[in-house]
Design an enzyme around this catalytic site. Sequence first.
Site, PDB file in Angstrom:
ATOM      1  N   ASP A  92      36.927 -41.414  69.054  1.00  9.06           N
ATOM      2  CA  ASP A  92      36.572 -40.360  68.116  1.00  9.06           C
ATOM      3  C   ASP A  92      36.305 -41.041  66.783  1.00  9.06           C
ATOM      4  O   ASP A  92      36.420 -42.275  66.672  1.00  9.06           O
ATOM      5  CB  ASP A  92      37.704 -39.311  67.999  1.00  9.06           C
ATOM      6  CG  ASP A  92      37.165 -37.928  67.668  1.00  9.06           C
ATOM      7  OD1 ASP A  92      36.498 -37.797  66.618  1.00  9.06           O
ATOM      8  OD2 ASP A  92      37.382 -36.983  68.456  1.00  9.06           O
ATOM      9  N   HIS A 132      31.296 -37.141  66.234  1.00  8.45           N
ATOM     10  CA  HIS A 132      32.637 -37.737  66.218  1.00  8.45           C
ATOM     11  C   HIS A 132      32.543 -39.263  66.383  1.00  8.45           C
ATOM     12  O   HIS A 132      33.373 -39.866  67.052  1.00  8.45           O
ATOM     13  CB  HIS A 132      33.501 -37.139  67.333  1.00  8.45           C
ATOM     14  CG  HIS A 132      33.933 -35.721  67.066  1.00  8.45           C
ATOM     15  ND1 HIS A 132      35.162 -35.388  66.564  1.00  8.45           N
ATOM     16  CD2 HIS A 132      33.272 -34.549  67.218  1.00  8.45           C
ATOM     17  CE1 HIS A 132      35.252 -34.063  66.433  1.00  8.45           C
ATOM     18  NE2 HIS A 132      34.106 -33.533  66.816  1.00  8.45           N
ATOM     19  N   ASP A 144      30.679 -32.033  71.177  1.00 11.58           N
ATOM     20  CA  ASP A 144      31.151 -30.954  70.289  1.00 11.58           C
ATOM     21  C   ASP A 144      30.891 -31.270  68.821  1.00 11.58           C
ATOM     22  O   ASP A 144      30.789 -32.433  68.430  1.00 11.58           O
ATOM     23  CB  ASP A 144      32.657 -30.723  70.502  1.00 11.58           C
ATOM     24  CG  ASP A 144      33.457 -31.997  70.268  1.00 11.58           C
ATOM     25  OD1 ASP A 144      33.005 -33.073  70.707  1.00 11.58           O
ATOM     26  OD2 ASP A 144      34.537 -31.927  69.641  1.00 11.58           O
ATOM     27  N   GLU A 145      30.819 -30.199  68.049  1.00  9.90           N
ATOM     28  CA  GLU A 145      30.857 -30.239  66.576  1.00  9.90           C
ATOM     29  C   GLU A 145      29.952 -31.313  65.981  1.00  9.90           C
ATOM     30  O   GLU A 145      30.359 -32.009  65.049  1.00  9.90           O
ATOM     31  CB  GLU A 145      32.303 -30.502  66.117  1.00  9.90           C
ATOM     32  CG  GLU A 145      33.275 -29.415  66.519  1.00  9.90           C
ATOM     33  CD  GLU A 145      34.685 -29.686  66.033  1.00  9.90           C
ATOM     34  OE1 GLU A 145      35.276 -28.773  65.445  1.00  9.90           O
ATOM     35  OE2 GLU A 145      35.199 -30.804  66.246  1.00  9.90           O
ATOM     36  N   TRP A 165      45.672 -32.528  70.721  1.00 10.29           N
ATOM     37  CA  TRP A 165      44.988 -33.210  69.623  1.00 10.29           C
ATOM     38  C   TRP A 165      46.061 -33.752  68.703  1.00 10.29           C
ATOM     39  O   TRP A 165      47.082 -33.083  68.469  1.00 10.29           O
ATOM     40  CB  TRP A 165      44.058 -32.233  68.894  1.00 10.29           C
ATOM     41  CG  TRP A 165      43.019 -31.657  69.803  1.00 10.29           C
ATOM     42  CD1 TRP A 165      42.962 -30.377  70.268  1.00 10.29           C
ATOM     43  CD2 TRP A 165      41.897 -32.339  70.378  1.00 10.29           C
ATOM     44  NE1 TRP A 165      41.874 -30.223  71.090  1.00 10.29           N
ATOM     45  CE2 TRP A 165      41.200 -31.416  71.178  1.00 10.29           C
ATOM     46  CE3 TRP A 165      41.407 -33.645  70.305  1.00 10.29           C
ATOM     47  CZ2 TRP A 165      40.052 -31.745  71.896  1.00 10.29           C
ATOM     48  CZ3 TRP A 165      40.262 -33.967  71.012  1.00 10.29           C
ATOM     49  CH2 TRP A 165      39.597 -33.033  71.785  1.00 10.29           C
ATOM     50  N   THR A 166      45.828 -34.934  68.153  1.00 16.01           N
ATOM     51  CA  THR A 166      46.965 -35.597  67.516  1.00 16.01           C
ATOM     52  C   THR A 166      46.720 -35.973  66.054  1.00 16.01           C
ATOM     53  O   THR A 166      47.286 -36.939  65.566  1.00 16.01           O
ATOM     54  CB  THR A 166      47.349 -36.866  68.319  1.00 16.01           C
ATOM     55  OG1 THR A 166      46.210 -37.747  68.325  1.00 16.01           O
ATOM     56  CG2 THR A 166      47.745 -36.537  69.735  1.00 16.01           C
ATOM     57  N   GLU A 167      45.898 -35.190  65.366  1.00 14.86           N
ATOM     58  CA  GLU A 167      45.670 -35.489  63.951  1.00 14.86           C
ATOM     59  C   GLU A 167      46.988 -35.638  63.191  1.00 14.86           C
ATOM     60  O   GLU A 167      47.130 -36.498  62.332  1.00 14.86           O
ATOM     61  CB  GLU A 167      44.849 -34.373  63.289  1.00 14.86           C
ATOM     62  CG  GLU A 167      43.375 -34.408  63.610  1.00 14.86           C
ATOM     63  CD  GLU A 167      43.028 -33.565  64.825  1.00 14.86           C
ATOM     64  OE1 GLU A 167      43.935 -33.239  65.621  1.00 14.86           O
ATOM     65  OE2 GLU A 167      41.834 -33.238  64.975  1.00 14.86           O
TER      66      GLU A 167
HETATM   67  C1  ACM Z   1      37.169 -29.711  69.932  1.00 16.84           C
HETATM   68  O1  ACM Z   1      38.279 -29.237  69.648  1.00 16.84           O
HETATM   69  N1  ACM Z   1      36.337 -30.073  68.981  1.00 16.84           N
HETATM   70  C2  ACM Z   1      36.747 -29.885  71.314  1.00 16.84           C
END
Ligand code: ACM
Length: 483
Positions: free
Chosen positions: A148, A219, A286-287, A433-435
């Site tokens: 990412d 990303h 994504d995004e 998700w580990t932000e």
């Molecule tokens: C995502 O949470 N952007 C897949």
Amino acid sequence: MSAASRILAVIVSQIVLGFVASADDVPALVPYPSKVRMLGGKSQTQSVKVLKDASLGSEAYRLSVRDDGVEIWCSSSAGEFYARKTIAQLRSDNGTLPCLDIEDAPHFSWRGVLLDESRHFFGKDVVKRILDRMSDYKLNLFHWHLVDSQGWRIQIDRYPELTKRGAVRPMPDWEHWIRDDGFGEYGPFFYTKDDIREIVAYAAARHIRIVPEIEIPGHSRAVIMCYPQFSCVSMDVFMDMIRTSGKYDQAGAVCLGNDDVIRFFENVLDEVCELFPYDTVHIGGDECPRDNWKNCPKCKARMKAKEIADASGLQSWATAHFVKYLADKGRRTVGWDEILQGGLAPGAIVMSWRGHEGGIAAAQSGHEVVMCPHLYCYLDYPTGEKDDRCAYPQFCFLEKRRLPLEKVYSFNPYEGMPKEHHRYIVGSQSLNWTESTWSEKDLAYKMWPRTCANAEVLWSGPGARTFNDFQSRLKRCNSARWD
Ligand code: ACM
Ligand code: ZN
């Protein structure tokens, strides 16, 4: 033995063993099997016989526990593995098993867990402990988010910079919402090819397959830090974009007009496919911010040459390219639901994360779907428990993003979908998700027991049991001891 003396023997053995169990007791199994018939009484047997029944599905099994032994019927080693997991949950602390018959098979074939190791890296031992726990709950798919913008975590021989520069975060607060309190430079953290092979084998021994994710085309800041020529913009502009980045990581899109970018991802996917022997690879999607493409001479030239109407079409073109590239290597592509925009090549699997809508549309056009809407499946959202001391990013604190155990359990992957399309839903997963998760302790707190709730929905099917029933089994379940 006569019926009367048999009953007497059962009563005596229960008194001797200190039990007052009745035949109606619900065994503390998570997930709960399709059919359970309690026979009364306990068995102290250690004997397990495995018998073939080719009529059973590959993950299905039947189980009988009697005084004189346990019998498992299955058609494959996965069925036997799950039967043995059930036996382990049935065995009491003093070693006895309740006498019973079980018939069991999963509702969904994709029963997954995602771990993001780009934002924070946990390493082999933590991953193995996760795989162990996943197998206790009959989860069979590990979605490994290895790259990412915040770090590249997999060795690629052809591009060594990825794990030199790309695996190091130069500043502890790479973005204001990523809290690395106490850390300086973060990294280099990554998996060598030997590490990956070791984990693939460890997972396979637990009947878990791994779907690796390589994010294309968004990303991708870590890629551009290593190979600045892969951006549409100069490094100065790129760094400016990082400093002022908003939600959509404007700097993180690679240049899709650049043939070297396309070759780069093809070469990366070649090495990834060599490491992961499974039929499915995730390419993100994504995004992805598209503004850079609109002003880039190379991207504009690509759009003109391919008669692509707009920047959204450019992403669809790239997705179609990689779907075909992977198909030629015998792999299926999975992508986040954004890959639906502009049409999607047949055979690709859609991971519906923004809600159910993407999955409903994908099923309507004949695509298989992994339904994992964030409001039910994102375990980086707060538990809502009083003793929850974990850190969460600011964006997770919206009221609707509170995700207590009961809400995870209430998830219905089929919601809003006509019955004739249900067959396209292959399953779901919980997502870590580990932000803001950087210790194993916090990761475990966020994962468990919420992952158990998702596992039971996926094994038993939505609405098959009640939350109260689940909770009472979970409290007694011998694999749900967290410390
Ligand atoms: C995502 O949470 N952007 C897949
Ligand atoms: Zn470009």
